[in-house]
Design a protein around this motif. Structure first.
Motif, mmCIF file in Angstrom:
data_model
loop_
_atom_site.group_PDB
_atom_site.id
_atom_site.type_symbol
_atom_site.label_atom_id
_atom_site.label_comp_id
_atom_site.label_asym_id
_atom_site.label_seq_id
_atom_site.Cartn_x
_atom_site.Cartn_y
_atom_site.Cartn_z
ATOM 1 N N HIS A 178 0.901 -0.925 -0.288
ATOM 2 C CA HIS A 178 -0.159 -0.533 -0.188
ATOM 3 C C HIS A 178 1.020 1.181 0.105
ATOM 4 O O HIS A 178 0.564 2.360 -0.579
ATOM 5 C CB HIS A 178 -0.804 -0.462 1.476
ATOM 6 C CG HIS A 178 -1.928 -1.463 1.174
ATOM 7 N ND1 HIS A 178 -2.749 -0.575 0.229
ATOM 8 C CD2 HIS A 178 -2.126 -2.561 2.238
ATOM 9 C CE1 HIS A 178 -2.827 -2.678 0.381
ATOM 10 N NE2 HIS A 178 -2.469 -2.924 1.961
ATOM 11 N N GLU A 179 2.139 1.178 0.568
ATOM 12 C CA GLU A 179 2.589 2.062 0.902
ATOM 13 C C GLU A 179 3.208 2.403 -0.497
ATOM 14 O O GLU A 179 3.553 4.021 -1.280
ATOM 15 C CB GLU A 179 4.139 1.884 0.940
ATOM 16 C CG GLU A 179 4.919 2.910 1.008
ATOM 17 C CD GLU A 179 4.686 4.160 2.106
ATOM 18 O OE1 GLU A 179 5.091 4.950 2.074
ATOM 19 O OE2 GLU A 179 4.392 3.475 3.250
ATOM 20 N N ARG A 182 -0.045 4.203 -2.937
ATOM 21 C CA ARG A 182 -0.299 5.814 -2.537
ATOM 22 C C ARG A 182 0.700 5.968 -3.110
ATOM 23 O O ARG A 182 0.759 7.349 -3.946
ATOM 24 C CB ARG A 182 -0.177 5.690 -0.766
ATOM 25 C CG ARG A 182 -0.298 7.003 0.202
ATOM 26 C CD ARG A 182 0.257 7.113 1.034
ATOM 27 N NE ARG A 182 1.593 7.062 1.424
ATOM 28 C CZ ARG A 182 2.367 7.598 2.833
ATOM 29 N NH1 ARG A 182 0.919 7.554 3.802
ATOM 30 N NH2 ARG A 182 2.729 6.571 2.934
ATOM 31 N N ARG A 186 -0.423 9.381 -5.924
ATOM 32 C CA ARG A 186 -0.378 10.252 -5.979
ATOM 33 C C ARG A 186 0.254 11.290 -6.952
ATOM 34 O O ARG A 186 -0.234 12.775 -7.635
ATOM 35 C CB ARG A 186 0.698 10.817 -4.460
ATOM 36 C CG ARG A 186 -0.159 11.185 -3.103
ATOM 37 C CD ARG A 186 1.526 10.379 -2.603
ATOM 38 N NE ARG A 186 0.768 10.477 -0.829
ATOM 39 C CZ ARG A 186 1.464 11.189 -0.033
ATOM 40 N NH1 ARG A 186 2.771 10.813 0.457
ATOM 41 N NH2 ARG A 186 0.835 10.846 1.223
ATOM 42 N N LEU A 202 -6.268 6.148 -3.511
ATOM 43 C CA LEU A 202 -5.716 7.168 -3.177
ATOM 44 C C LEU A 202 -5.478 6.841 -1.306
ATOM 45 O O LEU A 202 -5.291 6.987 -0.297
ATOM 46 C CB LEU A 202 -4.843 8.745 -3.018
ATOM 47 C CG LEU A 202 -4.229 9.397 -2.237
ATOM 48 C CD1 LEU A 202 -2.946 8.698 -2.066
ATOM 49 C CD2 LEU A 202 -3.389 11.154 -2.817
ATOM 50 N N ALA A 205 -5.668 3.577 -0.257
ATOM 51 C CA ALA A 205 -4.344 3.165 -0.052
ATOM 52 C C ALA A 205 -4.306 3.924 1.398
ATOM 53 O O ALA A 205 -3.541 3.381 2.504
ATOM 54 C CB ALA A 205 -3.827 3.662 -0.277
ATOM 55 N N GLU A 206 -4.469 4.800 1.927
ATOM 56 C CA GLU A 206 -4.113 5.944 3.030
ATOM 57 C C GLU A 206 -4.786 5.233 4.262
ATOM 58 O O GLU A 206 -3.694 4.654 5.523
ATOM 59 C CB GLU A 206 -4.636 7.133 2.910
ATOM 60 C CG GLU A 206 -3.458 8.199 2.026
ATOM 61 C CD GLU A 206 -3.802 9.747 1.512
ATOM 62 O OE1 GLU A 206 -4.676 9.966 2.030
ATOM 63 O OE2 GLU A 206 -2.733 10.097 1.481
#
Length: 338
Positions: A178-179, A182, A186, A202, A205-206
């Protein structure tokens, strides 16, 4: 079947040639001889039989064929050195293949679509759209590493290609990274700020990253009560009633007294009080409700004394949504290929 037998015949001939090499050990030669016997038995081939030689032997040996093929191949279909300027005819044919692949995607024939995009790339490997479309096909086939690689190739050709970042984010999400997802979303939003799908993904994911961080924080000790919202806990009448009932238990009162008297300096703790009576301050009096410390002794004793309270605390403060709920699902790649 004849072509297969010709290939096997050539392989056996090659292996027999290898058994004469001086750099091979006796064990290696013995292994090769076993392999030869297995192939000859499996395919009923005899390299000494005149009829088999006439039917299956080809003019060039296998190693020469292999080296010839390797030398004629470009370094890579994705290498910068292999990029060539397609002719108008090649561009036209590649575009037809791409459109055919798009139709296959609509019909959910993802393997066929993948083949069409690959053929288009062979004709025109400077077109970022073909790589991005093939990435979508790879994702549908759960080949997410290949999807990421194709998105990177598309971005090498066109660094401003927002859809490539978006599709790369979907592939990273499928891999539970997920990092990276993200960061992809972005970048996609920077290039296409009005795209709601990128914005939604986004946020998801956050949220996944926050949940992972919270889960790591809540796994402190056997009660899993790290970072608990104690203000919310004190305002919950059901929990307060349970706490008052628990504190009326003489065993619990003795346990709390023993625990407090045994605490050494430097051990941080939080003391809450409930009920009515003398010594009350701002609606809270001197009856002990619960004491939390970083030591695990109290948590273990509370688990044994009143497991129902601990279970409810876990449910409300430490374990997220109840089983079966869906906190949010990644938006799929529903955009049609270009």
């Amino acid at each position: 079947m004849a072509d297969v037998n010709k290939l096997v015949f050539s392989i056996v001939k090659f292996l027999k040639d290898q058994t004469t090499q001086e750099n091979l050990s006796e064990d290696s030669i013995e292994s090769l001889e076993v392999a030869i016997q297995c192939l000859e038995s499996a395919y009923n081939i005899d390299t000494q039989d005149e009829s088999h030689i006439a039917r299956y032997q080809v003019q060039r040996n296998l190693l020469d064929i292999f080296n010839s093929q390797i030398s004629s191949e470009p370094e890579s279909e994705f290498s910068t050195l292999s990029l060539h300027e397609p002719t108008p005819e090649e561009k036209e044919q590649a575009e037809k293949l791409k459109n055919e692949g798009n139709n296959f995607m609509k019909e959910e024939k993802f393997s066929d679509a993948l083949e069409c995009y690959s053929q288009a790339i062979k004709l025109d490997n400077k077109n970022s759209v073909y790589y991005c479309n093939r990435a979508a096909a790879y994702s549908k086939l759960n080949k997410n590493i290949q999807a990421i690689e194709d998105c990177e190739r598309a971005l090498n050709i066109d660094p401003q290609y927002s859809k490539a970042y978006g599709r790369m984010g979907i592939a990273y999400t499928a891999l539970m990274d997920h990092e990276s997802a993200r960061e992809c979303y972005r970048k996609a939003l920077e290039l296409d700020p009005t795209n709601q799908s990128y914005q939604n993904n986004l946020e998801i994911a956050e949220q996944k990253l926050k949940e992972a961080a919270m889960q790591a924080g809540f796994n402190m000790g056997p009660m899993g009560m790290g970072n608990m919202d104690f203000g919310q806990m004190l305002n919950n009448p059901a929990l307060m009633n349970m706490a008052q009932s628990m504190m009326q238990n003489p065993n619990m009162q003795q346990m709390m007294a023993n625990f407090m008297s045994s605490m050494s300096g430097g051990v941080p703790y939080i003391l809450f009080c409930v009920g009515k009576g003398p010594g009350r301050s701002k609606g809270v009096d001197g009856k002990v409700f619960i004491l939390l410390s970083r030591g695990q002794q109290l948590a273990q004793q509370m688990e044994q004394t009143n497991p129902e309270l601990v279970a409810q605390l876990r449910s409300q403060f430490g374990r997220g949504p109840p089983p079966g709920s869906d906190p949010g699902q990644q938006n799929g790649d529903n955009e049609p290929p270009k």
